[in-house]
Design an enzyme around this catalytic site. Structure first.
Site: not given
Length: 215
Positions: A133, A170
């Site tokens: 990701s 993230k």
């Protein structure tokens, strides 16, 4: 004004873009792959030439030990110019069980002795990255992310957060009414977290990266 060859300018610009994007300078292998060099040794030659011209500084023994010099608007990078004399012993955290602290003993698979020059500030642990990701920020599956424990982070920083039963890496973006956890890969969706959500807890910020095989 320092004059660079066309190839040296390409290497310098690549380093700058990588730092602007992720905070991490590229490895020799990444430079070689991006610019089509035959091997990482070719990238090393250009890096040494840039160092001789005084536009970068190289930290011996660190695959990402590259620092931009003499640039007023140089991007903030997650590395230090000089190796310290002592080594850091950092626990490596693998899978994290739901509801238990990240640094619980059962999560620690081993310890690594690390050169402090690899990190922007002293980390508390290494977290093994799972998934892609954050690929476009240069963080790949299996990488070891150096994390400093924090309960607050600045907008745009790469963070480690607990989200329900999961731990995720993230980029943090503050939005009206909450925060958005940004994935650096278009194949993954961003995650919006409402302010005050009991499901969300900030665990720390990224202060460096180690890629197995380059350590």
């Amino acid at each position: 004004m320092i004059k660079l060859t066309a190839r040296q300018q390409q290497v310098f610009d690549l380093i700058r873009r990588a730092i602007e994007r992720s905070g991490f300078p590229p490895t020799r292998a990444e430079i070689a792959a991006e610019l089509g060099f035959s091997s990482p040794n070719a990238a090393e030659e250009h890096l040494r030439a840039l160092a001789r011209k005084g536009v970068i500084e190289l930290a011996a023994g660190a695959s990402r030990g590259i620092r931009l010099l003499g640039i007023d608007d140089a991007p903030h990078q997650l590395t230090l110019p000089h190796a310290a004399l002592m080594q850091l012993s950092l626990p490596l955290v693998g899978r994290v069980a739901a509801g238990s602290p990240i640094l619980a003993q059962e999560h620690i698979s081993q310890h690594y002795a690390c050169d402090p020059a690899l990190f922007s500030s002293k980390p508390d642990y290494l977290l093994k990255v799972r998934g892609l990701s954050m690929r476009d920020a240069g963080i790949l599956d299996g990488d070891l992310l150096a994390v400093q424990k924090r309960t607050e982070a600045k907008d745009g920083q790469i963070i480690v957060a607990r989200l329900g039963d999961d731990v995720t890496v993230k980029r943090l973006k503050r939005r009206p009414g909450g925060v958005e956890l940004i994935a650096e890969n278009p194949d993954y969706e961003n995650i919006f977290v409402k302010a005050g959500s009991a499901e969300f807890a900030l665990e720390g910020i990224a202060v460096g990266l180690i890629r197995p095989g380059e350590f």
